[in-house]
Motif scaffolding. Structure first.
Motif, PDB file in Angstrom:
ATOM      1  N   SER A  72       0.839  -1.204   0.000  1.00  0.00           N
ATOM      2  CA  SER A  72       0.000   0.000   0.000  1.00  0.00           C
ATOM      3  C   SER A  72       0.870   1.247   0.000  1.00  0.00           C
ATOM      4  CB  SER A  72      -0.940   0.005   1.211  1.00  0.00           C
ATOM      5  OG  SER A  72      -0.252  -0.403   2.346  1.00  0.00           O
ATOM      6  N   LYS A  90       0.490   2.599  -6.695  1.00  0.00           N
ATOM      7  CA  LYS A  90      -0.111   1.724  -7.715  1.00  0.00           C
ATOM      8  C   LYS A  90      -1.315   2.369  -8.397  1.00  0.00           C
ATOM      9  CE  LYS A  90      -1.166  -1.802  -5.179  1.00  0.00           C
ATOM     10  NZ  LYS A  90      -0.717  -1.485  -3.840  1.00  0.00           N
ATOM     11  N   ALA A 103     -10.347  -1.983  -3.994  1.00  0.00           N
ATOM     12  CA  ALA A 103     -11.689  -1.447  -3.735  1.00  0.00           C
ATOM     13  C   ALA A 103     -12.677  -2.566  -3.413  1.00  0.00           C
ATOM     14  CB  ALA A 103     -12.169  -0.658  -4.959  1.00  0.00           C
ATOM     15  N   ARG A 105     -12.054  -3.610   0.104  1.00  0.00           N
ATOM     16  CA  ARG A 105     -12.550  -2.521   0.949  1.00  0.00           C
ATOM     17  C   ARG A 105     -14.076  -2.602   1.072  1.00  0.00           C
ATOM     18  NH1 ARG A 105      -9.183   2.021   1.830  1.00  0.00           N
ATOM     19  NH2 ARG A 105      -7.042   1.515   1.261  1.00  0.00           N
ATOM     20  N   ALA A 142     -10.251  -3.803   5.318  1.00  0.00           N
ATOM     21  CA  ALA A 142      -9.969  -4.478   4.046  1.00  0.00           C
ATOM     22  C   ALA A 142      -8.805  -5.447   4.206  1.00  0.00           C
ATOM     23  CB  ALA A 142      -9.647  -3.450   2.974  1.00  0.00           C
ATOM     24  N   SER A 143      -7.771  -5.003   4.908  1.00  0.00           N
ATOM     25  CA  SER A 143      -6.612  -5.867   5.115  1.00  0.00           C
ATOM     26  C   SER A 143      -7.035  -7.108   5.911  1.00  0.00           C
ATOM     27  CB  SER A 143      -5.518  -5.081   5.839  1.00  0.00           C
ATOM     28  OG  SER A 143      -4.389  -5.889   6.052  1.00  0.00           O
ATOM     29  N   SER A 168      -9.233  -9.436   3.769  1.00  0.00           N
ATOM     30  CA  SER A 168      -8.522 -10.015   2.621  1.00  0.00           C
ATOM     31  C   SER A 168      -7.733 -11.262   3.009  1.00  0.00           C
ATOM     32  CB  SER A 168      -7.590  -8.979   1.988  1.00  0.00           C
ATOM     33  OG  SER A 168      -6.486  -8.713   2.822  1.00  0.00           O
ATOM     34  N   GLN A 186     -12.925 -10.575 -10.713  1.00  0.00           N
ATOM     35  CA  GLN A 186     -11.668 -10.031 -11.238  1.00  0.00           C
ATOM     36  C   GLN A 186     -11.288 -10.708 -12.552  1.00  0.00           C
ATOM     37  OE1 GLN A 186      -8.676  -9.367  -7.816  1.00  0.00           O
ATOM     38  NE2 GLN A 186     -10.201 -10.701  -6.925  1.00  0.00           N
ATOM     39  N   GLY A 234      -3.302  -4.705  -7.437  1.00  0.00           N
ATOM     40  CA  GLY A 234      -3.683  -5.381  -6.203  1.00  0.00           C
ATOM     41  C   GLY A 234      -2.467  -5.926  -5.491  1.00  0.00           C
ATOM     42  N   ASP A 244      -2.113  -9.734  -5.416  1.00  0.00           N
ATOM     43  CA  ASP A 244      -1.900 -11.106  -5.904  1.00  0.00           C
ATOM     44  C   ASP A 244      -2.316 -11.232  -7.357  1.00  0.00           C
ATOM     45  OD1 ASP A 244      -4.598 -10.647  -5.597  1.00  0.00           O
ATOM     46  OD2 ASP A 244      -5.053 -12.701  -5.004  1.00  0.00           O
ATOM     47  N   ILE A 245      -2.300 -10.130  -8.084  1.00  0.00           N
ATOM     48  CA  ILE A 245      -2.804 -10.180  -9.461  1.00  0.00           C
ATOM     49  C   ILE A 245      -1.853 -11.009 -10.339  1.00  0.00           C
ATOM     50  CG2 ILE A 245      -3.691  -8.835 -11.420  1.00  0.00           C
ATOM     51  CD1 ILE A 245      -5.189  -8.499  -8.690  1.00  0.00           C
ATOM     52  N   ARG A 276       0.215 -13.379   5.388  1.00  0.00           N
ATOM     53  CA  ARG A 276      -0.969 -14.241   5.480  1.00  0.00           C
ATOM     54  C   ARG A 276      -0.699 -15.529   4.704  1.00  0.00           C
ATOM     55  NH1 ARG A 276      -3.978  -9.944   1.809  1.00  0.00           N
ATOM     56  NH2 ARG A 276      -3.204 -10.639  -0.181  1.00  0.00           N
TER      57      ARG A 276
HETATM   58  O1   DC Z   1      -4.856  -1.428  -2.414  1.00  0.00           O
HETATM   59  P1   DC Z   1      -5.701  -1.111  -1.174  1.00  0.00           P
HETATM   60  O2   DC Z   1      -4.921  -0.433  -0.088  1.00  0.00           O
HETATM   61  O3   DC Z   1      -6.971  -0.394  -1.502  1.00  0.00           O
HETATM   62  O4   DC Z   1      -6.133  -2.564  -0.606  1.00  0.00           O
HETATM   63  C1   DC Z   1      -6.850  -2.711   0.589  1.00  0.00           C
HETATM   64  C2   DC Z   1      -6.476  -4.039   1.235  1.00  0.00           C
HETATM   65  O5   DC Z   1      -6.958  -5.122   0.439  1.00  0.00           O
HETATM   66  C3   DC Z   1      -4.989  -4.271   1.449  1.00  0.00           C
HETATM   67  O6   DC Z   1      -4.643  -4.233   2.809  1.00  0.00           O
HETATM   68  C4   DC Z   1      -4.692  -5.637   0.903  1.00  0.00           C
HETATM   69  C5   DC Z   1      -5.980  -6.137   0.333  1.00  0.00           C
HETATM   70  N1   DC Z   1      -5.867  -6.550  -1.065  1.00  0.00           N
HETATM   71  C6   DC Z   1      -5.567  -7.867  -1.325  1.00  0.00           C
HETATM   72  O7   DC Z   1      -5.353  -8.643  -0.398  1.00  0.00           O
HETATM   73  N2   DC Z   1      -5.514  -8.302  -2.606  1.00  0.00           N
HETATM   74  C7   DC Z   1      -5.732  -7.476  -3.623  1.00  0.00           C
HETATM   75  N3   DC Z   1      -5.676  -7.932  -4.867  1.00  0.00           N
HETATM   76  C8   DC Z   1      -6.004  -6.101  -3.373  1.00  0.00           C
HETATM   77  C9   DC Z   1      -6.064  -5.668  -2.083  1.00  0.00           C
END
Ligand code: DC
Length: 241
Positions: free
Chosen positions: A10, A14, A34, A37, A96-97, A100, A113, A126, A128-129, A184
């Motif tokens: 973060s 990005k 998002a 979140r 969100a964290s 996730s 996605q 993201g 893990d894209i 994680r």
């Molecule tokens: O990019 P961001 O800060 O808006 O993401 C919020 C949270 O979501 C971040 O702590 C990690 C998680 N996340 C994730 O695990 N996998 C993703 N592809 C995107 C975000």
């Protein structure tokens, strides 16, 4: 069809970099954070402890998350309500964290996605894209910067928005979120083996965007060359016969 995966911690820039590069390349920009979140907001609205994995998993069948694009700008909807603003509130970041890290949440958001990437040329950002969501992406970038630099950028952004915060608190939050996201068990934050690492510490924004656009052009040229080779081989097989 070119899909570009941009992962990183973060605050590495990005979203701003991806948005600018996507506009230049004429592709859509998908911000997958998002989505996490929005799940975080759904959990908070139900008064759940976002670290309660079973509790969080239990709400998934009750919620619908969709993405829409208004004048090229991504909007996220929770049960039809546009929550694009609510997901940016500070409490939504940690929520969100937390969510996730729940495997059911990741599975819940996976198809959405994948479908978006299948149907559009896109830059998707993201964590893990490149490793999980789009392992065959034509270009994978891992965008990073030092924790201090990321905290500094966020500090300035919040100050400009009129919501100043304590710098050290911000830095600690970033370090904690990095740790949580990269440790994680499921889909931890890490560069894909074939990702290009772009460190943005001290690099002006325009230069970072130019580098991403240049990498995208290179990847497109490679894809095109591979397609031509395939077409020629197919032609050769036809004429040999
Ligand atoms: O990019 P961001 O800060 O808006 O993401 C919020 C949270 O979501 C971040 O702590 C990690 C998680 N996340 C994730 O695990 N996998 C993703 N592809 C995107 C975000």
């Amino acid at each position: 069809m070119l899909d570009i995966a941009i992962d990183g911690p973060s605050g590495a820039g990005k979203s701003t970099v991806s948005r600018a590069a996507a506009a230049e390349l004429g592709v859509i920009y998908v911000d997958t954070g998002a989505l996490y979140r929005a799940v975080g907001v759904a959990a908070l609205r139900r008064g759940l402890d976002t670290k309660d994995r079973e509790g969080v998993a239990a709400i998934l069948p009750e919620i619908t998350i969709t993405l829409g694009f208004v004048e090229g700008e991504q909007h996220v909807y929770l049960d039809g309500e546009d929550v694009s603003k609510a997901i940016r509130l500070p409490e939504a970041s940690m929520a969100a964290s937390d969510v996730s890290a729940v495997p059911a949440v990741r599975a819940f958001l996976f198809d959405l996605q994948r479908t978006l990437a299948k149907e559009n040329d896109c830059i998707m950002d993201g964590r893990d894209i490149g490793t999980v969501v789009l392992p065959d992406a034509g270009l994978k970038i891992f965008l990073t910067a030092s924790a201090e630099e990321r905290a500094r950028r966020r500090f300035l952004e919040l100050e400009q928005r009129g919501t100043p915060v304590d710098f050290d608190t911000l830095l600690q939050e970033i370090i904690q979120r990095d740790y949580q996201d990269s440790h994680r068990e499921i889909a931890p934050l890490r560069p894909a083996d074939d990702a290009v690492i772009v460190d943005t510490t001290g690099v002006p924004f325009d230069e970072v965007v130019a580098r991403v656009v240049a990498l995208a052009h290179e990847a497109m040229a490679k894809l095109r060359a591979a397609e031509i080779l395939e077409e020629n081989e197919a032609y050769g097989e036809d004429t040999d016969a």
